[in-house]
Design a protein around this motif. Structure first.
Motif, short mmCIF file in Angstrom:
data_model
loop_
_atom_site.label_atom_id
_atom_site.label_comp_id
_atom_site.label_asym_id
_atom_site.label_seq_id
_atom_site.Cartn_x
_atom_site.Cartn_y
_atom_site.Cartn_z
N PHE A 56 0.83 -1.20 0.00
CA PHE A 56 0.00 0.00 0.00
C PHE A 56 0.87 1.26 0.00
O PHE A 56 0.62 2.20 -0.77
CB PHE A 56 -0.91 -0.01 1.22
CG PHE A 56 -1.77 1.22 1.37
CD1 PHE A 56 -2.85 1.44 0.53
CD2 PHE A 56 -1.49 2.18 2.33
CE1 PHE A 56 -3.64 2.57 0.65
CE2 PHE A 56 -2.27 3.32 2.47
CZ PHE A 56 -3.35 3.51 1.62
N TYR A 57 1.91 1.28 0.83
CA TYR A 57 2.78 2.46 0.89
C TYR A 57 3.63 2.61 -0.37
O TYR A 57 3.88 3.73 -0.84
CB TYR A 57 3.67 2.38 2.13
CG TYR A 57 2.95 2.76 3.41
CD1 TYR A 57 2.52 4.07 3.62
CD2 TYR A 57 2.70 1.82 4.40
CE1 TYR A 57 1.85 4.42 4.79
CE2 TYR A 57 2.03 2.16 5.57
CZ TYR A 57 1.61 3.47 5.76
OH TYR A 57 0.95 3.82 6.91
N GLN A 114 1.03 3.21 -3.43
CA GLN A 114 0.02 4.24 -3.15
C GLN A 114 -1.39 3.80 -3.52
O GLN A 114 -2.28 4.62 -3.78
CB GLN A 114 0.37 5.55 -3.89
CG GLN A 114 1.61 6.23 -3.37
CD GLN A 114 1.42 6.73 -1.93
OE1 GLN A 114 0.68 7.68 -1.69
NE2 GLN A 114 2.09 6.08 -0.99
N ARG A 115 -1.58 2.49 -3.49
CA ARG A 115 -2.91 1.93 -3.64
C ARG A 115 -2.86 0.44 -3.34
O ARG A 115 -1.79 -0.18 -3.37
CB ARG A 115 -3.48 2.17 -5.04
CG ARG A 115 -2.84 1.37 -6.16
CD ARG A 115 -3.57 1.64 -7.47
NE ARG A 115 -3.14 0.72 -8.51
CZ ARG A 115 -3.69 0.65 -9.72
NH1 ARG A 115 -4.69 1.47 -10.02
NH2 ARG A 115 -3.26 -0.21 -10.61
N ALA A 155 -2.05 1.57 8.44
CA ALA A 155 -2.29 2.50 7.33
C ALA A 155 -3.77 2.84 7.29
O ALA A 155 -4.61 2.06 7.73
CB ALA A 155 -1.84 1.90 6.00
N GLY A 208 -6.67 4.40 4.53
CA GLY A 208 -6.96 4.78 3.16
C GLY A 208 -8.46 4.91 2.94
O GLY A 208 -9.26 4.74 3.86
N LYS A 262 -6.99 3.84 -1.58
CA LYS A 262 -5.96 4.83 -1.90
C LYS A 262 -5.72 5.75 -0.70
O LYS A 262 -6.60 5.92 0.15
CB LYS A 262 -6.37 5.65 -3.13
CG LYS A 262 -6.44 4.82 -4.41
CD LYS A 262 -6.75 5.69 -5.62
CE LYS A 262 -6.75 4.87 -6.90
NZ LYS A 262 -7.03 5.70 -8.10
N PRO A 263 -4.54 6.35 -0.63
CA PRO A 263 -4.25 7.28 0.48
C PRO A 263 -5.11 8.53 0.38
O PRO A 263 -5.75 8.80 -0.64
CB PRO A 263 -2.76 7.61 0.29
CG PRO A 263 -2.24 6.58 -0.65
CD PRO A 263 -3.38 6.16 -1.50
N PHE A 264 -5.09 9.33 1.44
CA PHE A 264 -5.84 10.57 1.45
C PHE A 264 -5.30 11.53 0.39
O PHE A 264 -4.10 11.57 0.11
CB PHE A 264 -5.75 11.25 2.81
CG PHE A 264 -6.55 10.54 3.89
CD1 PHE A 264 -7.28 9.39 3.60
CD2 PHE A 264 -6.57 11.01 5.18
CE1 PHE A 264 -8.01 8.74 4.57
CE2 PHE A 264 -7.30 10.37 6.17
CZ PHE A 264 -8.01 9.22 5.86
N GLU A 321 -10.78 14.83 5.32
CA GLU A 321 -10.58 14.31 3.97
C GLU A 321 -11.85 14.45 3.15
O GLU A 321 -11.82 14.83 1.97
CB GLU A 321 -10.14 12.84 4.05
CG GLU A 321 -10.19 12.08 2.75
CD GLU A 321 -9.13 12.49 1.74
OE1 GLU A 321 -9.20 12.04 0.57
OE2 GLU A 321 -8.22 13.25 2.11
#
Length: 442
Positions: A175-176, A179-180, A209, A211, A221-223, A245
């Motif tokens: 994920f990191y 970025q998804r 994490a 998301g 996905k991240p913010f 967010e």
């Protein structure tokens, strides 16, 4: 076996079309119910609107036959206005006072005693949203039910906007790095667009994490928004970051926030609105509104012009604005707002008939709104506007609403999964240790 449902006035004043939700059974409206509805139809609020709607529905049914004899419904049942069975003979020893509630109980009891003489008796059931009417019915040996068809969901199933998973550490790393993360890697159940996902290491380490599911519903996905510092406000927990967010995301024009008192709903919404209106210029105006529903006994008419009358009702909003603007002197906030001109604080009484484009709209205390009222408000939203509904469903002052049938819960459930909307339930209080303790134990 078909049943006979005797309908209380409060059911129809809450949901006028409740008449059509009893399938192929017999629906009975005592004459006293018509009298009570007649006294409400002149009101200019939601109660009056519903009373007039009931009147129109019954007038339409009247065209199909005589209501006192019974009119067939499309669902297979019948509806009739009960003019007889009003005798207090079997009720007077238990409840001596001839109130409207007791008159409804008398009709139901007399119908029940009449049915007991039949070869195939029908069960008589009183349907009322008044708990004391149901208690009285039980005391008289009659079956009574609450009207639950207006509830949007069961209590335990109210959408919270977030879900937590324990996953292998390699998925956290993926994920990191990318970025998804594919939602199918962790869950095959149905999830919703803009739902937040909290990922924690299954081995119990501190690795984690947070998301959000994207509009396709397939990826976590991240913010996108910068949530660390908004108009001088720093989020104190992960739920407040989730709220920001949603509040700062351009592609989410509808945001709903629920939570106990002190969780930061109003403060975060005002901070996000001020940032996007005053600093970024995304919206022309910040409009803040709340329903005029008193907690406890009403204080009556207030003197002065409209702004002076609204001030006591809107004071919670002004308290948050004073904090955000860091005002110290009396009247300083009024001077600031007058100078800016882009912040408008209104009562929802004045919103009907308006079209509101290019504005950041905050609707506070939305748990005191009905389904019809939230629909009216949402249909006022013009192009380029963003609207935020927030409130605490556990603190309802409206006489005919509860945690599961109010307008805020209705929006949350109906819009979950829609790409244009997002929701989060704030659970941790940040106002003060005392406020959090009071919210938890009282």
């Amino acid at each position: 076996m078909k049943k006979i449902y005797v309908i209380d006035t409060n059911v129809l004043l809450q949901e006028p079309r409740a008449l059509f939700q009893f399938e192929d059974n017999e629906v009975v409206i005592p004459a006293v119910v018509l009298e009570e509805i007649d006294t409400k139809k002149r009101y200019m609020d939601e109660l009056g609107r519903n009373a007039r709607e009931v009147s129109r529905i019954l007038d339409g049914l009247r065209m199909k036959g005589k209501l006192h004899e019974g009119v067939p419904l499309h669902e297979g049942g019948t509806i009739r206005v009960e003019l007889n069975h009003r005798s207090f003979q079997y009720l007077k020893e238990t409840f001596t006072e001839i109130t409207n509630d007791n008159r409804i109980l008398a009709v139901a009891m007399n119908l029940q005693m009449e049915q007991e003489k039949e070869f195939q008796p029908k069960k008589v059931i009183i349907v009322s949203k008044d708990a004391l009417v149901r208690v009285k019915a039980d005391a008289l040996g009659m079956k009574a039910e609450n009207f639950l068809s207006d509830r949007v969901t069961e209590y335990d199933n109210i959408y919270k906007g977030k879900v937590e998973y324990e996953v292998p550490l390699e998925l956290l790393n993926e994920f990191y790095e990318n970025q998804r993360l594919s939602l199918s890697c962790i869950d095959t159940d149905k999830r919703y667009s803009n739902q937040f996902i909290i990922l924690k290491d299954a081995l119990g380490t501190s690795a984690s994490a947070v998301g959000k599911i994207d509009a396709t519903g397939k990826w976590i996905k991240p913010f996108v928004a910068e949530t660390e510092h908004v108009w001088g406000i720093k989020p104190r927990n992960v739920e407040q970051k989730m709220a920001l967010e949603l509040l700062l995301h351009d592609s989410i024009p509808l945001v709903t926030l629920t939570g106990k008192a002190g969780t930061g709903k109003t403060l975060l919404s005002l901070a996000a609105g001020l940032l996007q209106t005053e600093d970024l210029g995304k919206y022309n105006k910040l409009l803040v509104a709340r329903p005029v529903v008193p907690m406890g006994k009403d204080i009556g008419y207030l003197p002065g012009e409209k702004e002076e009358k609204l001030r006591p009702w809107m004071q919670p909003v002004f308290d948050n604005l004073e904090y955000l603007f860091n005002t110290k002197k009396p009247g300083e906030l009024d001077q600031i707002l007058a100078g800016m001109g882009s912040i408008q604080v209104e009562a929802l009484t004045y919103i009907r008939g308006r079209s509101i484009p290019d504005q950041f709209i905050i609707i506070d205390e939305a748990q005191n709104l009905t389904k019809h009222e939230v629909k009216t408000i949402l249909t006022r939203v013009g192009e380029g506007s963003k609207i935020v509904f927030m409130g605490d469903p556990a603190q309802i002052d409206h006489p005919y609403l509860d945690e599961l049938n109010n307008g805020l819960a209705y929006i949350v459930e109906k819009f979950k999964g829609q790409g244009v909307s997002g929701h989060i339930k704030l659970e941790k209080g940040e106002r003060s240790g005392l406020a959090q303790l009071a919210a938890d134990i009282l």
